[in-house]
Design an enzyme around this catalytic site. Structure first.
Site, PDB file in Angstrom:
ATOM      1  N   LYS A  26      -7.242   8.364  -1.192  1.00  0.00           N
ATOM      2  CA  LYS A  26      -8.507   8.883  -0.638  1.00  0.00           C
ATOM      3  C   LYS A  26      -9.023  10.092  -1.420  1.00  0.00           C
ATOM      4  CE  LYS A  26      -7.770   7.124   4.053  1.00  0.00           C
ATOM      5  NZ  LYS A  26      -6.449   6.517   3.982  1.00  0.00           N
TER       6      LYS A  26
ATOM      7  N   LYS B 155       0.856  -1.195   0.000  1.00  0.00           N
ATOM      8  CA  LYS B 155       0.000   0.000   0.000  1.00  0.00           C
ATOM      9  C   LYS B 155       0.888   1.240   0.000  1.00  0.00           C
ATOM     10  CE  LYS B 155      -2.291   1.719   3.690  1.00  0.00           C
ATOM     11  NZ  LYS B 155      -2.212   3.191   3.727  1.00  0.00           N
TER      12      LYS B 155
ATOM     13  N   ASP C 149     -13.293  15.003  -4.612  1.00  0.00           N
ATOM     14  CA  ASP C 149     -13.390  16.265  -5.351  1.00  0.00           C
ATOM     15  C   ASP C 149     -14.668  16.188  -6.190  1.00  0.00           C
ATOM     16  OD1 ASP C 149     -12.740  18.714  -6.695  1.00  0.00           O
ATOM     17  OD2 ASP C 149     -10.609  18.303  -6.372  1.00  0.00           O
TER      18      ASP C 149
ATOM     19  N   ARG D 156       3.279  -1.325  10.699  1.00  0.00           N
ATOM     20  CA  ARG D 156       4.412  -1.469  11.611  1.00  0.00           C
ATOM     21  C   ARG D 156       4.670  -2.877  12.115  1.00  0.00           C
ATOM     22  NH1 ARG D 156       2.363   3.786  14.632  1.00  0.00           N
ATOM     23  NH2 ARG D 156       0.498   2.937  13.654  1.00  0.00           N
TER      24      ARG D 156
ATOM     25  N   ASP E 199      -3.374   4.446  -1.811  1.00  0.00           N
ATOM     26  CA  ASP E 199      -4.319   4.927  -0.789  1.00  0.00           C
ATOM     27  C   ASP E 199      -4.310   6.456  -0.809  1.00  0.00           C
ATOM     28  OD1 ASP E 199      -6.022   5.042   1.351  1.00  0.00           O
ATOM     29  OD2 ASP E 199      -4.506   4.520   2.861  1.00  0.00           O
TER      30      ASP E 199
ATOM     31  N   THR F  79     -11.377   6.527  10.568  1.00  0.00           N
ATOM     32  CA  THR F  79     -11.356   5.922  11.909  1.00  0.00           C
ATOM     33  C   THR F  79     -10.758   6.883  12.945  1.00  0.00           C
ATOM     34  OG1 THR F  79      -9.336   4.804  11.241  1.00  0.00           O
ATOM     35  CG2 THR F  79     -11.327   3.502  11.201  1.00  0.00           C
TER      36      THR F  79
HETATM   37  O1  C5P Z   1       1.471   0.605  11.127  1.00  0.00           O
HETATM   38  P1  C5P Z   1       0.030   0.273  11.016  1.00  0.00           P
HETATM   39  O2  C5P Z   1      -0.237  -1.207  10.808  1.00  0.00           O
HETATM   40  O3  C5P Z   1      -0.794   0.869  12.128  1.00  0.00           O
HETATM   41  O4  C5P Z   1      -0.397   0.989   9.659  1.00  0.00           O
HETATM   42  C1  C5P Z   1      -1.686   0.974   9.197  1.00  0.00           C
HETATM   43  C2  C5P Z   1      -1.766   1.599   7.839  1.00  0.00           C
HETATM   44  O5  C5P Z   1      -3.134   1.695   7.491  1.00  0.00           O
HETATM   45  C3  C5P Z   1      -1.223   3.019   7.756  1.00  0.00           C
HETATM   46  O6  C5P Z   1      -0.749   3.198   6.411  1.00  0.00           O
HETATM   47  C4  C5P Z   1      -2.427   3.882   7.996  1.00  0.00           C
HETATM   48  O7  C5P Z   1      -2.339   5.131   7.370  1.00  0.00           O
HETATM   49  C5  C5P Z   1      -3.505   3.056   7.342  1.00  0.00           C
HETATM   50  N1  C5P Z   1      -4.856   3.295   7.811  1.00  0.00           N
HETATM   51  C6  C5P Z   1      -5.242   3.169   9.151  1.00  0.00           C
HETATM   52  N2  C5P Z   1      -6.541   3.386   9.510  1.00  0.00           N
HETATM   53  C7  C5P Z   1      -7.420   3.731   8.585  1.00  0.00           C
HETATM   54  C8  C5P Z   1      -7.050   3.843   7.247  1.00  0.00           C
HETATM   55  C9  C5P Z   1      -5.753   3.612   6.899  1.00  0.00           C
HETATM   56  O8  C5P Z   1      -4.436   2.841  10.004  1.00  0.00           O
HETATM   57  N3  C5P Z   1      -8.665   3.897   8.926  1.00  0.00           N
END
Ligand code: C5P
Length: 232
Positions: A63, A34, A66, A209, A61, A117
């Protein structure tokens, strides 16, 4: 269809993302990745083309939100990058969603964001001046996206079943907020494991992560895939 596990490439530039991906080249199949706003704005379309040439499935991603005409043209340009997934805000409305769907590539899926979220229910109600509960609003926006021909949603794991209930079983439900058992939660307020996400109705995962900060990222990716039900 095979449910994807996307590795969130949350890196500041192409060089660090590519350095991270080097050990994955030994896998029989390249993972799905992603690319979010940070990396796309830094590294641009050229980096996305590079990932595609290297065999990665790419989820952009960005988003989009417009007027319908602008989003339609933007999706047409992104389709030229041959990416397989792209996000858009459901709140942009039926016409915007339909324009996106009409301009997507043949092998491209459009995923709608319902409510970010980062919004608590109270924040959402105050900002959007609505009395709706978070669950009702998410279901309303998911239905709107489904009716416009969008392929799925990206949502918190806890929302996947709510979305499934008002759309269709084959409507994609991709969920971030995933951690392997024993990992730090970091800044995610609600986290879940790959197995629990699947039990909650998710059809795909975004994992950042838990993989990118792992001591051995390939092994962490393989653990996520095994827990999710796919061997890497
Ligand atoms: O490191 P981690 O697993 O928390 O990363 C989650 C990924 O998903 C990040 O790229 C974050 O921007 C994305 N994301 C999120 N919650 C959302 C939409 C996208 O954590 N509602």
């Amino acid at each position: 269809m095979t449910a994807p596990v996307f590795i969130a490439l949350d890196f500041p530039d192409a060089a660090s993302a590519q350095a991270f991906l080097v050990p994955f080249r030994d896998l029989p199949e390249q993972p799905a990745v992603k690319v979010g706003m940070e990396l796309f704005y830094a590294a641009g379309p050229a980096f996305v083309r590079e990932l595609r040439q290297q065999g990665f499935t790419v989820f952009l991603d960005l988003k989009l939100y417009d007027i319908p005409n602008t989003v339609g043209h933007a999706v047409a340009r992104l389709a030229q990058l041959d990416v397989q997934y792209l996000t858009i805000h459901a709140a942009g409305g039926t016409k915007m969603l339909q324009q996106a769907v009409a301009n997507k590539g043949a092998d491209m899926k459009i995923l709608a964001v319902t409510q970010l979220t980062s919004f608590s229910e109270a924040d959402m109600q105050a900002t959007q001046q609505t009395p709706l509960s978070m669950a009702d609003s998410v279901q309303h926006l998911a239905k709107l996206a489904y009716a416009a021909g969008v392929d799925g949603t990206i949502s918190a794991p806890g929302e996947a079943a709510l979305i499934q209930a008002v759309t269709a079983d084959d409507f994609l439900r991709i969920t971030p907020g995933i951690r392997l058992a024993g990992d730090a939660a970091d800044d995610q307020a609600r986290i879940t494991t790959p197995k629990v996400a699947r039990q909650s109705g998710a059809t795909g995962l975004v994992v950042g992560r838990s993989i990118t900060k792992a001591h051995t990222p390939v092994a962490a990716y393989q653990r996520v895939m095994a827990e999710w039900g796919n061997e890497a």
